[in-house]
Design an enzyme around this catalytic site. Structure first.
Site, mmCIF file in Angstrom:
data_model
loop_
_atom_site.group_PDB
_atom_site.id
_atom_site.type_symbol
_atom_site.label_atom_id
_atom_site.label_comp_id
_atom_site.label_asym_id
_atom_site.label_seq_id
_atom_site.Cartn_x
_atom_site.Cartn_y
_atom_site.Cartn_z
ATOM 1 N N LYS A 136 -2.248 6.235 -4.418
ATOM 2 C CA LYS A 136 -3.369 7.133 -4.140
ATOM 3 C C LYS A 136 -3.177 8.499 -4.806
ATOM 4 C CE LYS A 136 -3.715 4.916 0.351
ATOM 5 N NZ LYS A 136 -2.341 4.382 0.404
ATOM 6 N N ASP A 188 0.842 -1.191 0.000
ATOM 7 C CA ASP A 188 0.000 0.000 0.000
ATOM 8 C C ASP A 188 0.882 1.247 0.000
ATOM 9 O OD1 ASP A 188 -2.881 1.131 0.488
ATOM 10 O OD2 ASP A 188 -1.567 2.228 1.855
ATOM 11 N N HIS A 222 -7.320 9.738 -2.347
ATOM 12 C CA HIS A 222 -6.792 9.671 -0.988
ATOM 13 C C HIS A 222 -7.747 10.282 0.046
ATOM 14 C CE1 HIS A 222 -2.645 9.337 1.170
ATOM 15 N NE2 HIS A 222 -3.641 9.031 1.987
ATOM 16 N N TYR A 249 3.407 9.979 0.483
ATOM 17 C CA TYR A 249 4.273 9.351 1.482
ATOM 18 C C TYR A 249 5.737 9.677 1.204
ATOM 19 C CZ TYR A 249 0.159 6.455 2.591
ATOM 20 O OH TYR A 249 -1.090 6.001 2.934
#
Length: 313
Positions: A66, A32, A99, A37
């Site tokens: 996302k 994931d 997201h 990130y």
């Protein structure tokens, strides 16, 4: 979609490649990821190394990424997924998610990447009026082109999903939400299961990922240290983390715990050789206190929004 996956949020640069590679060697096949990130290049490097070593093939993997809030305009959706694909070294994603149901001012990749909550010019969150319907049309576009084999959402409540289902030509396959014994979200879980939308639990172990960020809401006893969870773990000769993950599995959804420690990676994957009793399940579910750790309405305070931004009912 494998039931247990590896979350990569907050996996530090310099460590995430090693963690992903170790996870793949241990048998993880569900990764994931997300552009914000800031570590998709390292994840991609680990995937490449694992494939070159014969550990996995592309068909073995289920990779999620996302769409960030600043790419919600229809014409920006493909721009965003192409960047994630490039960083991950992949030709397609198995799953691409919106997201958050929050639309923010577009910031070109050349100006800021990975994307953030704050606009780099104003140093504030800047919202724009892009409806979910437009963003979803862009998501359907990248799905039809084969850039994402499945599309879905994250952090969507039942009301937002009800609206989306009215016009979606491709139904959302997944809703990824915060789920753990302190936030059971029973009504939303029931709604998604009734509509055939797979649920993925992020932060399935509770506050662990939030303590170092000061986002644990001052909670004195985290889920893993809760006496009820610990007692059940002792009864089954398991760890509290394994009990929480088994509780999620038996509730009928997938979970993506995050760790960079090899021993914990192995621990989190081994939750299929024991079963919690009906009484265990009830005891754990009764720990619900509607405690949401990941709430933009809270952590966005001081970013140009004095009262936060409530997106959850």
């Amino acid at each position: 979609m494998p039931v247990i996956g590896l979350g990569t949020w907050k996996a530090p640069k310099g460590e995430v490649k090693k963690a992903v590679l170790a996870a793949l060697k241990q048998g993880y096949r569900h990764l994931d990821c997300a552009c914000d990130y800031g570590n998709e290049e390292e994840v991609g490097a680990a995937i490449k190394e694992a494939m070159e070593a014969g550990v996995v093939t592309r068909k073995d993997l289920f990779v999620t990424s996302k769409l960030w809030n600043t790419f919600h305009a229809r014409e920006h959706v493909e721009v965003a997924i192409q960047k994630s694909l490039k960083d991950l070294g992949l030709d397609y994603l198995d799953l691409y998610l919106i997201h958050f149901p929050i639309s923010m001012k577009y910031v070109p990749i050349e100006e800021l990447y990975p994307p953030e909550w704050l606009n780099p010019t104003s140093k504030k969150i800047e919202f724009v009026d892009v409806p979910v319907s437009e963003t979803w049309a862009g998501m359907e576009g990248v799905c039809r082109k084969g850039l994402a084999r499945n599309i879905g959402v994250s952090n969507f409540c039942a009301q937002t999903l009800m609206d989306l289902l009215k016009y979606a030509e491709i139904k959302p396959a997944v809703n990824q939400i915060e789920l753990h014994p302190y936030l059971t979200q029973d009504s939303l879980v029931a709604f998604c299961q009734e509509k055939g939308i797979v649920l993925t639990a992020f932060s399935p172990l509770g506050a662990s990922s939030y303590i170092e960020l000061g986002m644990d809401r001052g909670e004195g006893v985290g889920v893993l240290n809760n006496p009820v969870v610990q007692a059940i773990a002792r009864e089954h000769s398991r760890t509290p983390a394994q009990v929480c993950l088994r509780w999620a599995v038996q509730r009928g959804y997938t979970a993506i715990p995050k760790s960079t420690h090899e021993s914990r990676l192995q621990e989190n994957l081994h939750v299929f050789d024991f079963t919690l009793s009906a009484e265990d399940m009830v005891k754990i579910s009764r720990l619900n206190r509607h405690l949401r750790y990941n709430d933009p309405g809270e952590f966005c305070k001081g970013m140009g929004l004095p009262n936060g931004y409530p997106i959850y009912a």
